[in-house]
Design an enzyme around this catalytic site. Structure first.
Site, PDB file in Angstrom:
ATOM      1  N   SER A 152      25.329  77.284 -23.229  1.00  0.00           N
ATOM      2  CA  SER A 152      24.312  77.866 -24.285  1.00  0.00           C
ATOM      3  C   SER A 152      23.450  77.143 -24.715  1.00  0.00           C
ATOM      4  CB  SER A 152      25.441  78.438 -25.067  1.00  0.00           C
ATOM      5  OG  SER A 152      25.351  79.531 -25.717  1.00  0.00           O
ATOM      6  N   ASP A 189      27.935  83.969 -21.341  1.00  0.00           N
ATOM      7  CA  ASP A 189      27.846  82.536 -22.070  1.00  0.00           C
ATOM      8  C   ASP A 189      28.236  81.821 -21.444  1.00  0.00           C
ATOM      9  OD1 ASP A 189      28.400  80.209 -24.144  1.00  0.00           O
ATOM     10  OD2 ASP A 189      26.968  81.935 -25.444  1.00  0.00           O
TER      11      ASP A 189
END
Length: 294
Positions: free
Chosen positions: A38, A183
């Site tokens: 991320s 993510d």
């Protein structure tokens, strides 16, 4: 000293990594290989691309974080369209603005694809929800019939940063159908395991946007919202926390940023500076006792 580094996810809280990187650079530490999930993957990519700490500071200082939120067309005049987008497109925001910004910044260093980087210098973690597996880019791109040398670094970062329900997922075809990517933190928010494989040539340093597991209070679950939050946090952290042992903790800089939200894209300059200074303070304290070993 040359080291390898792994950066955790944490959304907008990753400004704390800037302060940590400032101190590490001042002390003469040079990252040879980096990995991240991320927002941590963005910092890792900038380092792999050759950005100095000053250049990273400047890039983030100039960034209007709210500009990365690109709602669907007409949503300002017809707010319900954004919620329709969540239902049909699986995210409130398109995520294309984030990818364009990443592409533009990396282009300043002539980095467009993984072929433009030294081999194995960057590993990006994302989550393939369709097949239920952790994916490391560029290593696992062959599973989708992609040549890693031609794959966009900006797209890989966009895949790793696709906060579920917040940004639209990225779809990637393997010739048989599309896989849905979100993510990387959903399955591995702190992928220390990538380089801790018994084949290291350099010390490994982890940078994690949280307290050590033993200092994190248990979740209070009194209602459905609490349950969803606890469920999501468990998915993000359970895999990595089981992997991290006392042996690993001595090589991890823990930066407690729980008072900030990962999706707090309206952070003002004072909050950004507080995060940077927190990263600096925790890193300076850590380095007083760190003895890097292979």
């Amino acid at each position: 000293m040359e080291i390898d580094g792994v950066f955790s996810g944490g959304g907008i809280k990753a400004f704390a990594f800037v302060g940590a990187y400032q101190v590490l650079s001042e002390k003469g530490f040079i990252f040879k290989r980096v990995a991240g999930t991320s927002a941590g993957s963005i910092v890792a990519a900038f380092i792999a691309a050759g950005f100095t700490v000053k250049e990273i500071e400047k890039a983030l200082e100039e960034l209007d974080t709210k500009s990365l939120l690109d709602p669907p067309k007409f949503s300002k005049t017809l707010p319900f369209i954004k919620w329709l987008n969540l239902y049909f497109r699986l995210g409130l925001y398109k995520g294309k603005a984030l990818e364009r910004w990443l592409y533009k910044k990396l282009a300043e260093k002539d980095v467009y694809t993984f072929g433009d980087l030294p081999k194995d210098s960057l590993k990006v973690v994302t989550s393939d929800l369709t097949n239920g597996r952790i994916i490391v880019i560029p290593d696992d791109l062959h599973l989708y019939g992609k040549d890693w040398r031609d794959f966009s670094v900006a797209k890989a970062l966009r895949m790793s940063c696709g906060i579920p329900f917040f940004f639209e997922p990225v779809m990637l075809s393997n010739g048989k159908g599309d896989s849905v990517f979100v993510d990387g933190g959903v399955l591995s928010n702190f992928p220390l395991w990538i380089y801790d494989n018994g084949k290291r040539k350099r010390p490994l340093l982890g940078l994690k946007l949280s307290r050590p597991e033993g200092e994190i209070p248990p979740q209070i679950i009194d209602n459905g919202l609490n349950l969803f939050e606890a469920l999501f946090k468990a998915m993000m952290n359970a895999h990595d926390n089981r992997y991290i042992s006392r042996r690993h903790e001595k090589n991890i800089i823990f930066i407690p940023v729980e008072q900030y939200s990962a999706t707090q894209f309206d952070l003002d300059d004072d909050a950004k500076e507080q995060l940077i200074q927190l990263g600096r303070a925790r890193t300076e304290e850590f380095l007083k006792n760190w003895r890097p070993v292979i």
